[in-house]
Design an enzyme around this catalytic site. Structure first.
Site, PDB file in Angstrom:
ATOM      1  N   TYR A  16       0.826  -1.224   0.000  1.00  0.00           N
ATOM      2  CA  TYR A  16       0.000   0.000   0.000  1.00  0.00           C
ATOM      3  C   TYR A  16       0.853   1.264   0.000  1.00  0.00           C
ATOM      4  O   TYR A  16       0.420   2.299  -0.495  1.00  0.00           O
ATOM      5  CB  TYR A  16      -1.030  -0.034   1.135  1.00  0.00           C
ATOM      6  CG  TYR A  16      -2.166  -0.933   0.727  1.00  0.00           C
ATOM      7  CD1 TYR A  16      -3.142  -0.481  -0.143  1.00  0.00           C
ATOM      8  CD2 TYR A  16      -2.203  -2.265   1.127  1.00  0.00           C
ATOM      9  CE1 TYR A  16      -4.143  -1.322  -0.599  1.00  0.00           C
ATOM     10  CE2 TYR A  16      -3.197  -3.121   0.684  1.00  0.00           C
ATOM     11  CZ  TYR A  16      -4.168  -2.632  -0.177  1.00  0.00           C
ATOM     12  OH  TYR A  16      -5.145  -3.468  -0.637  1.00  0.00           O
ATOM     13  N   VAL A  40      -9.622   3.426  -5.088  1.00  0.00           N
ATOM     14  CA  VAL A  40      -9.252   3.955  -3.780  1.00  0.00           C
ATOM     15  C   VAL A  40      -8.412   5.224  -3.919  1.00  0.00           C
ATOM     16  O   VAL A  40      -8.053   5.846  -2.929  1.00  0.00           O
ATOM     17  CB  VAL A  40      -8.520   2.882  -2.939  1.00  0.00           C
ATOM     18  CG1 VAL A  40      -9.462   1.722  -2.636  1.00  0.00           C
ATOM     19  CG2 VAL A  40      -7.257   2.367  -3.636  1.00  0.00           C
ATOM     20  N   HIS A  56     -14.793   0.690  -2.003  1.00  0.00           N
ATOM     21  CA  HIS A  56     -13.661  -0.154  -1.596  1.00  0.00           C
ATOM     22  C   HIS A  56     -12.653   0.587  -0.717  1.00  0.00           C
ATOM     23  O   HIS A  56     -11.523   0.137  -0.559  1.00  0.00           O
ATOM     24  CB  HIS A  56     -12.952  -0.721  -2.829  1.00  0.00           C
ATOM     25  CG  HIS A  56     -13.768  -1.762  -3.545  1.00  0.00           C
ATOM     26  ND1 HIS A  56     -13.443  -2.262  -4.776  1.00  0.00           N
ATOM     27  CD2 HIS A  56     -14.920  -2.387  -3.192  1.00  0.00           C
ATOM     28  CE1 HIS A  56     -14.340  -3.154  -5.145  1.00  0.00           C
ATOM     29  NE2 HIS A  56     -15.262  -3.244  -4.208  1.00  0.00           N
ATOM     30  N   GLY A  92     -14.777   1.555 -17.184  1.00  0.00           N
ATOM     31  CA  GLY A  92     -13.471   0.988 -16.867  1.00  0.00           C
ATOM     32  C   GLY A  92     -13.457  -0.011 -15.734  1.00  0.00           C
ATOM     33  O   GLY A  92     -12.592   0.028 -14.864  1.00  0.00           O
TER      34      GLY A  92
HETATM   35  N1  APR Z   1     -10.522   3.664 -20.053  1.00  0.00           N
HETATM   36  C1  APR Z   1     -11.525   2.871 -19.627  1.00  0.00           C
HETATM   37  N2  APR Z   1     -11.349   1.594 -19.250  1.00  0.00           N
HETATM   38  C2  APR Z   1     -10.108   1.100 -19.280  1.00  0.00           C
HETATM   39  C3  APR Z   1      -8.995   1.857 -19.708  1.00  0.00           C
HETATM   40  C4  APR Z   1      -9.240   3.192 -20.115  1.00  0.00           C
HETATM   41  N3  APR Z   1      -8.261   4.003 -20.551  1.00  0.00           N
HETATM   42  N4  APR Z   1      -7.897   1.079 -19.629  1.00  0.00           N
HETATM   43  C5  APR Z   1      -8.298  -0.125 -19.181  1.00  0.00           C
HETATM   44  N5  APR Z   1      -9.637  -0.128 -18.979  1.00  0.00           N
HETATM   45  C6  APR Z   1     -10.518  -1.213 -18.513  1.00  0.00           C
HETATM   46  C7  APR Z   1     -10.026  -2.609 -18.816  1.00  0.00           C
HETATM   47  O1  APR Z   1     -10.464  -2.983 -20.105  1.00  0.00           O
HETATM   48  C8  APR Z   1     -10.692  -3.427 -17.729  1.00  0.00           C
HETATM   49  O2  APR Z   1     -11.925  -3.931 -18.161  1.00  0.00           O
HETATM   50  O3  APR Z   1     -10.568  -1.136 -17.120  1.00  0.00           O
HETATM   51  C9  APR Z   1     -10.938  -2.408 -16.610  1.00  0.00           C
HETATM   52  C10 APR Z   1     -10.122  -2.658 -15.361  1.00  0.00           C
HETATM   53  O4  APR Z   1     -10.514  -3.855 -14.778  1.00  0.00           O
HETATM   54  P1  APR Z   1      -9.920  -4.337 -13.385  1.00  0.00           P
HETATM   55  O5  APR Z   1      -8.437  -4.224 -13.401  1.00  0.00           O
HETATM   56  O6  APR Z   1     -10.489  -5.665 -13.092  1.00  0.00           O
HETATM   57  O7  APR Z   1     -10.451  -3.228 -12.360  1.00  0.00           O
HETATM   58  P2  APR Z   1     -11.834  -3.152 -11.591  1.00  0.00           P
HETATM   59  O8  APR Z   1     -12.944  -3.745 -12.375  1.00  0.00           O
HETATM   60  O9  APR Z   1     -11.982  -1.758 -11.116  1.00  0.00           O
HETATM   61  O10 APR Z   1     -11.544  -4.100 -10.348  1.00  0.00           O
HETATM   62  C11 APR Z   1     -12.485  -4.184  -9.318  1.00  0.00           C
HETATM   63  O11 APR Z   1     -10.990  -5.564  -8.116  1.00  0.00           O
HETATM   64  O12 APR Z   1      -8.994  -6.264  -7.153  1.00  0.00           O
HETATM   65  C12 APR Z   1     -10.125  -5.538  -6.985  1.00  0.00           C
HETATM   66  O13 APR Z   1     -10.458  -4.010  -5.278  1.00  0.00           O
HETATM   67  C13 APR Z   1      -9.957  -4.085  -6.587  1.00  0.00           C
HETATM   68  O14 APR Z   1     -11.520  -2.255  -6.929  1.00  0.00           O
HETATM   69  C14 APR Z   1     -10.850  -3.335  -7.558  1.00  0.00           C
HETATM   70  C15 APR Z   1     -11.813  -4.411  -8.008  1.00  0.00           C
END
Ligand code: APR
Length: 301
Positions: A126, A163, A179, A247
């Site tokens: 972190y 976060v 989160h 995203g």
């Molecule tokens: N604009 C929009 N979306 C984007 C971009 C961009 N420039 N770049 C990447 N992405 C998309 C990817 O295609 C993907 O689908 O963002 C998404 C990110 O997915 P994750 O990494 O899984 O993130 P998230 O869905 O927020 O994860 C949820 O998982 O591990 C936990 O606590 C953590 O809050 C997080 C939760």
């Protein structure tokens, strides 16, 4: 995808959620053709025309059209953001190429058990994330949502799984961090409220301790813990007429199910470069980077 179940990680204790996309698509395609056509026509009519071409995904509903998202004075808009909205600000996402969960194991740094077992390692992780987030600036996607908040006032509910504080830096008020918040800490023992904290703790630094003797931990919802503000979130989901996810991969509960919760009652729109795992539940996907699409996505009716 045929017949394959998608397994979602689940933020509630010890649960894995399975859904079968094929089954859902089939159920959807059983809608009478007239209803399907009416729904598609309705979606098109609700949209204003822009120069961007977008796609409504899903075998039962594959239609190309040009659109912005029209918002009327009657609409209440729920926006859910995920790691993707901060990607263009230089904060890595969790999944996919360059994702954090490729370099770190969730079980070692993202669970209450990990903190009990090795709090130094968790704080090291972190601390690294605090350093990266402290250097980041909001991008045009964050700024566009801040403008939307200014225009809609309390008719916008902005809920983020992120976060970082880039929505706030962009000027958004009333951001719901389901989160938790990277720049806050709390005691793992007493009920002292979470407090602002941007410190970093690298080995051999000692991890912080509360006056009560408990250990100070990041104010983050780890896997196995219950996300924050869910009462408010579900109330807002119940009231919204437009649901926009930006995203987020649709892999983590409970956020992954928000779209299913409002589907059929609200317009459901996804914004991101690739389709999320729960894409079957969206009526529109706007495929591209949030920082490029969001500034021109909304228009007012
Ligand atoms: N604009 C929009 N979306 C984007 C971009 C961009 N420039 N770049 C990447 N992405 C998309 C990817 O295609 C993907 O689908 O963002 C998404 C990110 O997915 P994750 O990494 O899984 O993130 P998230 O869905 O927020 O994860 C949820 O998982 O591990 C936990 O606590 C953590 O809050 C997080 C939760």
């Amino acid at each position: 995808m045929a017949g394959r179940a998608v397994v979602f990680e689940d933020a509630s204790p010890g649960r894995l959620l399975r859904v079968q996309p094929k089954l859902r698509v089939r159920l959807r395609s059983r809608l009478p053709a007239a209803d399907q056509a009416r729904r598609e026509r309705g979606n098109r009519e609700k949209c204003c025309v822009s120069s961007q071409t977008h796609i409504i995904p899903g075998a039962a509903n594959a239609v190309h059209f040009q659109s912005m998202v029209g918002v009327s004075s009657q609409d209440r808009v729920f926006v859910l953001t995920g790691a993707g909205i901060s990607a263009e600000s230089g904060i890595p996402t969790f999944r996919g190429a360059g994702g954090l969960w490729r370099a770190y194991r969730v079980e070692e740094v993202g669970t209450p058990e990990a903190f009990r077992r090795d709090p130094r390692l968790v704080w090291e992780f972190y601390s690294m994330r605090r350093r990266v987030a402290a250097a980041a600036k909001p991008n045009p996607g964050h700024l566009a949502l801040a403008r939307l908040g200014t225009d809609l006032q309390d008719r916008l509910f902005l809920c983020t799984q992120n976060v970082d504080n880039l929505h706030e830096q962009a000027g958004s008020r009333r951001v719901i961090h389901m989160h938790g918040e990277l720049f806050k800490s709390r005691c793992d023992t007493c009920d002292r409220p979470p407090f602002d904290d941007a410190r970093t703790f690298e080995p051999p630094a000692k991890i912080p301790v509360c006056e009560c003797g408990g250990r100070i931990r990041p104010h983050i919802c780890w896997f196995g813990e219950v996300p924050f503000h869910l009462d408010q979130v579900f109330r807002a989901l119940g009231e919204c007429t437009v649901f926009v996810a930006v995203g987020t991969s649709g892999m983590v509960e409970p956020a992954a199910s928000f779209v299913a919760h409002v589907r059929g009652r609200a317009r459901t729109i996804y914004v991101g470069p690739e389709e999320p795992a729960n894409s079957f539940a969206f009526t529109e996907s706007h495929l591209g980077n949030a920082g490029e699409l969001l500034p021109n996505l909304f228009c007012y009716k």
